[in-house]
Design a protein around this motif. Structure first.
Motif, PDB file in Angstrom:
ATOM      1  N   SER A 169       0.821  -1.216   0.000  1.00 34.34           N
ATOM      2  CA  SER A 169       0.000   0.000   0.000  1.00 34.34           C
ATOM      3  C   SER A 169       0.853   1.262   0.000  1.00 34.34           C
ATOM      4  O   SER A 169       2.046   1.249   0.307  1.00 34.34           O
ATOM      5  CB  SER A 169      -0.946   0.002   1.196  1.00 34.34           C
ATOM      6  N   PHE A 170       0.216   2.372  -0.337  1.00 37.84           N
ATOM      7  CA  PHE A 170       0.828   3.702  -0.425  1.00 37.84           C
ATOM      8  C   PHE A 170       0.012   4.661   0.430  1.00 37.84           C
ATOM      9  O   PHE A 170      -1.222   4.638   0.384  1.00 37.84           O
ATOM     10  CB  PHE A 170       0.846   4.156  -1.886  1.00 37.84           C
ATOM     11  N   THR A 171       0.682   5.466   1.230  1.00 37.49           N
ATOM     12  CA  THR A 171      -0.019   6.434   2.076  1.00 37.49           C
ATOM     13  C   THR A 171      -0.165   7.749   1.333  1.00 37.49           C
ATOM     14  O   THR A 171       0.845   8.407   1.032  1.00 37.49           O
ATOM     15  CB  THR A 171       0.746   6.671   3.391  1.00 37.49           C
ATOM     16  N   PRO A 172      -1.392   8.185   0.996  1.00 31.86           N
ATOM     17  CA  PRO A 172      -1.575   9.427   0.240  1.00 31.86           C
ATOM     18  C   PRO A 172      -1.208  10.653   1.066  1.00 31.86           C
ATOM     19  O   PRO A 172      -1.110  10.599   2.299  1.00 31.86           O
ATOM     20  CB  PRO A 172      -3.060   9.403  -0.122  1.00 31.86           C
ATOM     21  N   MET A 173      -1.029  11.773   0.377  1.00 31.08           N
ATOM     22  CA  MET A 173      -0.533  12.977   1.042  1.00 31.08           C
ATOM     23  C   MET A 173      -1.496  13.484   2.111  1.00 31.08           C
ATOM     24  O   MET A 173      -1.070  13.971   3.163  1.00 31.08           O
ATOM     25  CB  MET A 173      -0.259  14.074   0.017  1.00 31.08           C
ATOM     26  N   SER A 174      -2.795  13.398   1.878  1.00 32.41           N
ATOM     27  CA  SER A 174      -3.740  13.884   2.888  1.00 32.41           C
ATOM     28  C   SER A 174      -3.582  13.109   4.185  1.00 32.41           C
ATOM     29  O   SER A 174      -3.624  13.678   5.287  1.00 32.41           O
ATOM     30  CB  SER A 174      -5.177  13.773   2.367  1.00 32.41           C
ATOM     31  N   ARG A 175      -3.359  11.802   4.093  1.00 28.23           N
ATOM     32  CA  ARG A 175      -3.170  10.978   5.279  1.00 28.23           C
ATOM     33  C   ARG A 175      -1.834  11.311   5.952  1.00 28.23           C
ATOM     34  O   ARG A 175      -1.744  11.378   7.177  1.00 28.23           O
ATOM     35  CB  ARG A 175      -3.231   9.495   4.901  1.00 28.23           C
ATOM     36  N   ARG A 176      -0.801  11.522   5.168  1.00 23.97           N
ATOM     37  CA  ARG A 176       0.510  11.853   5.751  1.00 23.97           C
ATOM     38  C   ARG A 176       0.432  13.173   6.543  1.00 23.97           C
ATOM     39  O   ARG A 176       0.981  13.272   7.641  1.00 23.97           O
ATOM     40  CB  ARG A 176       1.570  11.976   4.654  1.00 23.97           C
ATOM     41  N   ARG A 177      -0.242  14.151   5.978  1.00 26.63           N
ATOM     42  CA  ARG A 177      -0.343  15.440   6.686  1.00 26.63           C
ATOM     43  C   ARG A 177      -1.123  15.280   7.986  1.00 26.63           C
ATOM     44  O   ARG A 177      -0.772  15.888   9.013  1.00 26.63           O
ATOM     45  CB  ARG A 177      -1.012  16.475   5.780  1.00 26.63           C
ATOM     46  N   ALA A 178      -2.178  14.470   7.963  1.00 26.64           N
ATOM     47  CA  ALA A 178      -2.951  14.244   9.184  1.00 26.64           C
ATOM     48  C   ALA A 178      -2.088  13.552  10.243  1.00 26.64           C
ATOM     49  O   ALA A 178      -2.159  13.875  11.440  1.00 26.64           O
ATOM     50  CB  ALA A 178      -4.196  13.414   8.868  1.00 26.64           C
ATOM     51  N   LEU A 179      -1.265  12.599   9.833  1.00 27.01           N
ATOM     52  CA  LEU A 179      -0.387  11.901  10.783  1.00 27.01           C
ATOM     53  C   LEU A 179       0.681  12.837  11.334  1.00 27.01           C
ATOM     54  O   LEU A 179       1.041  12.743  12.518  1.00 27.01           O
ATOM     55  CB  LEU A 179       0.248  10.686  10.107  1.00 27.01           C
ATOM     56  N   VAL A 180       1.172  13.745  10.516  1.00 29.41           N
ATOM     57  CA  VAL A 180       2.146  14.733  11.002  1.00 29.41           C
ATOM     58  C   VAL A 180       1.524  15.582  12.110  1.00 29.41           C
ATOM     59  O   VAL A 180       2.166  15.844  13.146  1.00 29.41           O
ATOM     60  CB  VAL A 180       2.642  15.620   9.849  1.00 29.41           C
ATOM     61  N   GLU A 181       0.281  15.985  11.931  1.00 21.91           N
ATOM     62  CA  GLU A 181      -0.376  16.807  12.954  1.00 21.91           C
ATOM     63  C   GLU A 181      -0.532  16.040  14.269  1.00 21.91           C
ATOM     64  O   GLU A 181      -0.348  16.600  15.355  1.00 21.91           O
ATOM     65  CB  GLU A 181      -1.734  17.304  12.439  1.00 21.91           C
ATOM     66  N   ARG A 195      10.236   5.934  -8.685  1.00 20.78           N
ATOM     67  CA  ARG A 195      10.172   7.339  -8.272  1.00 20.78           C
ATOM     68  C   ARG A 195       9.247   7.498  -7.073  1.00 20.78           C
ATOM     69  O   ARG A 195       8.197   6.863  -6.993  1.00 20.78           O
ATOM     70  CB  ARG A 195       9.663   8.183  -9.441  1.00 20.78           C
ATOM     71  N   ALA A 196       9.629   8.353  -6.129  1.00 23.26           N
ATOM     72  CA  ALA A 196       8.764   8.631  -4.976  1.00 23.26           C
ATOM     73  C   ALA A 196       7.518   9.372  -5.448  1.00 23.26           C
ATOM     74  O   ALA A 196       7.604  10.316  -6.230  1.00 23.26           O
ATOM     75  CB  ALA A 196       9.513   9.450  -3.941  1.00 23.26           C
ATOM     76  N   GLU A 197       6.363   8.942  -4.947  1.00 20.70           N
ATOM     77  CA  GLU A 197       5.096   9.546  -5.362  1.00 20.70           C
ATOM     78  C   GLU A 197       4.606  10.613  -4.396  1.00 20.70           C
ATOM     79  O   GLU A 197       3.714  11.387  -4.734  1.00 20.70           O
ATOM     80  CB  GLU A 197       4.030   8.451  -5.496  1.00 20.70           C
ATOM     81  N   GLY A 198       5.166  10.669  -3.196  1.00 23.99           N
ATOM     82  CA  GLY A 198       4.719  11.654  -2.214  1.00 23.99           C
ATOM     83  C   GLY A 198       5.876  12.236  -1.437  1.00 23.99           C
ATOM     84  O   GLY A 198       6.974  11.670  -1.411  1.00 23.99           O
ATOM     85  N   ALA A 199       5.639  13.377  -0.819  1.00 22.93           N
ATOM     86  CA  ALA A 199       6.675  14.009   0.001  1.00 22.93           C
ATOM     87  C   ALA A 199       6.954  13.167   1.234  1.00 22.93           C
ATOM     88  O   ALA A 199       6.033  12.636   1.861  1.00 22.93           O
ATOM     89  CB  ALA A 199       6.231  15.415   0.413  1.00 22.93           C
ATOM     90  N   GLY A 200       8.227  13.029   1.572  1.00 21.59           N
ATOM     91  CA  GLY A 200       8.607  12.271   2.747  1.00 21.59           C
ATOM     92  C   GLY A 200       8.383  13.062   4.027  1.00 21.59           C
ATOM     93  O   GLY A 200       8.211  14.288   4.017  1.00 21.59           O
ATOM     94  N   TYR A 201       8.407  12.368   5.157  1.00 22.78           N
ATOM     95  CA  TYR A 201       8.137  13.019   6.439  1.00 22.78           C
ATOM     96  C   TYR A 201       9.254  13.992   6.828  1.00 22.78           C
ATOM     97  O   TYR A 201       9.000  14.960   7.549  1.00 22.78           O
ATOM     98  CB  TYR A 201       7.929  11.969   7.527  1.00 22.78           C
ATOM     99  N   ARG A 202      10.456  13.767   6.357  1.00 21.04           N
ATOM    100  CA  ARG A 202      11.520  14.731   6.672  1.00 21.04           C
ATOM    101  C   ARG A 202      11.262  16.068   5.975  1.00 21.04           C
ATOM    102  O   ARG A 202      11.694  17.118   6.462  1.00 21.04           O
ATOM    103  CB  ARG A 202      12.882  14.170   6.258  1.00 21.04           C
ATOM    104  N   GLN A 203      10.558  16.041   4.848  1.00 20.99           N
ATOM    105  CA  GLN A 203      10.166  17.281   4.174  1.00 20.99           C
ATOM    106  C   GLN A 203       8.904  17.864   4.789  1.00 20.99           C
ATOM    107  O   GLN A 203       8.795  19.082   4.970  1.00 20.99           O
ATOM    108  CB  GLN A 203       9.958  17.015   2.688  1.00 20.99           C
ATOM    109  N   LEU A 204       7.946  17.002   5.120  1.00 19.75           N
ATOM    110  CA  LEU A 204       6.681  17.483   5.688  1.00 19.75           C
ATOM    111  C   LEU A 204       6.845  17.986   7.122  1.00 19.75           C
ATOM    112  O   LEU A 204       6.141  18.922   7.538  1.00 19.75           O
ATOM    113  CB  LEU A 204       5.654  16.352   5.674  1.00 19.75           C
ATOM    114  N   ALA A 205       7.741  17.349   7.865  1.00 18.79           N
ATOM    115  CA  ALA A 205       7.950  17.721   9.277  1.00 18.79           C
ATOM    116  C   ALA A 205       9.452  17.763   9.533  1.00 18.79           C
ATOM    117  O   ALA A 205      10.014  16.866  10.171  1.00 18.79           O
ATOM    118  CB  ALA A 205       7.261  16.727  10.203  1.00 18.79           C
TER     119      ALA A 205
END
Length: 470
Positions: A258-270, A289-299
């Motif tokens: 599975s792949f974690t979409p960006m909306s879910r990643r942002r919610a987990l960061v919060e 290729r990476a499909e979404g921003a990594g957590y080091r970029q998001l947070a």
């Protein structure tokens, strides 16, 4: 093309695969097989020489690795052009071990992914020979942060394009593979007598085992098709104020693909910010290729990143990397230096050359292309069942039909000569796990042998034992 296609070519002492290698080289040197000449398919040549396909495949692999032949997916194997500036071929003593060839009586290991050999072995041998002749770091000194800087810079270059924020040599810590990187990060983060580590309810077992080695409590968090459920993580963090880190694999989740979409990643960061949790992202299974921003970029204040060369180049080198959030890089370096000083200097010399070598990108592209053929083959056979897969992921996730439990299915598959992993291996010991299995791609065997293994699995899926589930 002369006597190479006659069994007489194999007469004499020594392994048969080496006789095939020598015979092909002799035909090339004599001009009988000019540049661009196409060799017979593996099974056709094996039939003519009265040997196993695995023996021929091994010979072809040796000659492909050293540049004598070139393999083109879907077209065949051809005599390669001499490399510019290279001397003509002389006798080369090479021994390549292929995983689970037909010579192993049909036993097929699909427990962990195995990469195809498409030139990386030859490149590594070439670079090792250069290093042995003139080792840049020498061979008489402890590894240091300074001596590893060229390798760390090469790793930073290799990570370029990965959306994890700015990365340079100062940020990179080299590790003994991805598992070692997990250990380094947790050793740097965890504090107190009984810290808590949050993991996905189905997760790479290395998260759990490393946390337990560090005497941490492991708490699994419920998931859905998009990954960890934010509300479940928030509830667990409220129940466990000792929680310090959330471990996750958002790009390629093992075992489910599975792949974690960006909306879910942002919610987990919060959630992690609200409960002051660090985030450790394991990116070892991503090959494309990476499909979404990594957590080091998001947070950037709490995102830790790790990867390795095992799933894209080779697992034999045991080289990985860990990247800390900004401001924590020195702490991560100290953890590594206090643990093992650093990787051996010949290995860092190799990494400094390998990861920036112009031949590497075509090799990694070829690895991905070949693996995609194996994935498609598996899907063609198993597609009638509940299967999750991606062409750029080296495993598949199979939900079992009614009548099969995961452990029983794995045991039955092993009796059929196919080793796979049950869902229970990815769950905590006392947790519920689905009736599902992970099937890894083994591109170290020929495609026909792999396909035959898939057919054996379908035979089991089509005929569940009546006593199961009664």
């Amino acid at each position: 093309m002369g006597t190479i296609w006659s069994p007489e070519v194999l007469q004499g002492p020594g392994p048969k695969y080496k006789a095939v290698v020598d015979a092909i080289r002799a035909q090339i040197v004599s001009g009988t097989m000019p540049e661009g000449a196409k060799l017979p398919p593996v099974r056709e040549l094996a039939w003519q020489l009265k040997i196993t396909p695995g023996t021929v495949a091994r010979a072809y692999t040796i000659l492909t690795d050293d540049g004598t032949l070139r393999a083109e997916v879907g077209r065949g194997t051809f005599v390669a052009a001499p490399r510019q500036g290279e001397a003509p071929l002389g006798p080369i003593e090479v021994d390549v071990v292929r995983h689970n060839t037909p010579e192993t009586n049909g036993y097929v290991n699909l427990y962990s992914p195995h990469l195809p050999t498409v030139g990386q072995a030859g490149l590594i041998r070439k670079l090792l020979a250069e290093i042995a002749a003139d080792p840049p770091s020498g061979v008489m000194h402890y590894p240091t942060r300074n001596s590893s800087e060229p390798a760390r810079a090469a790793m930073a270059e290799w990570l370029k394009g990965t959306p994890i924020g700015p990365v340079d040599a100062r940020d990179v810590v080299l590790s003994h593979g991805g598992q070692s990187a997990i250990m380094l990060i947790l050793q740097t983060i965890l504090r107190g007598r009984r810290p808590v580590v949050f993991i996905e309810e189905l997760a790479y077992p290395g998260f759990r085992r490393t946390a337990e080695l560090l005497r941490a409590e492991v708490v699994p968090i419920a998931m859905d098709k998009d990954g960890v459920i934010p509300e479940a993580l928030a509830a667990a963090a409220a129940r466990h104020p000792e929680g310090q880190v959330f471990c996750t694999s958002p790009e390629v989740h093992s075992p489910t693909c599975s792949f974690t979409p960006m909306s879910r990643r942002r919610a987990l960061v919060e959630v992690c910010r609200a409960h002051d949790l660090q985030i450790m992202e394991d990116d070892c299974y991503r090959m494309g290729r990476a499909e979404g921003a990594g957590y080091r970029q998001l947070a950037p204040e709490r995102g830790w990143y790790l990867s390795s060369l095992s799933k894209s180049i080779t697992p034999a080198l045991r080289v990985g990397c860990a990247v800390a959030p900004r401001g924590m890089e020195n702490a991560l370096h100290r953890t590594a230096e206090h643990s093992y000083f650093g990787l051996a200097t010949p290995i860092t010399d190799l990494i400094a050359k390998l990861l920036v070598h112009p031949a590497l990108p075509p090799i990694t592209d070829a690895v991905l292309k070949v693996l995609g053929h194996y994935v498609q083959t598996a899907v063609n056979v198993l597609g009638g069942y509940d299967l999750q897969w991606r062409e750029d992921v080296p495993f598949l996730w199979l939900s079992l039909p009614q009548g099969w439990r995961a452990t029983a299915f794995c045991q039955a598959a092993e009796k059929q000569g196919v080793q796979i992993r049950a869902a229970e291996e990815f769950a905590c010991r006392d947790a519920h796990s689905p009736h599902a299995v992970r099937i890894s791609i083994n591109a170290g065997i020929d495609l026909e042998t792999f396909e035959a293994a898939m057919v054996r699995l379908v035979g089991l899926l089509d005929n569940p034992p009546e006593q199961i589930g009664v």
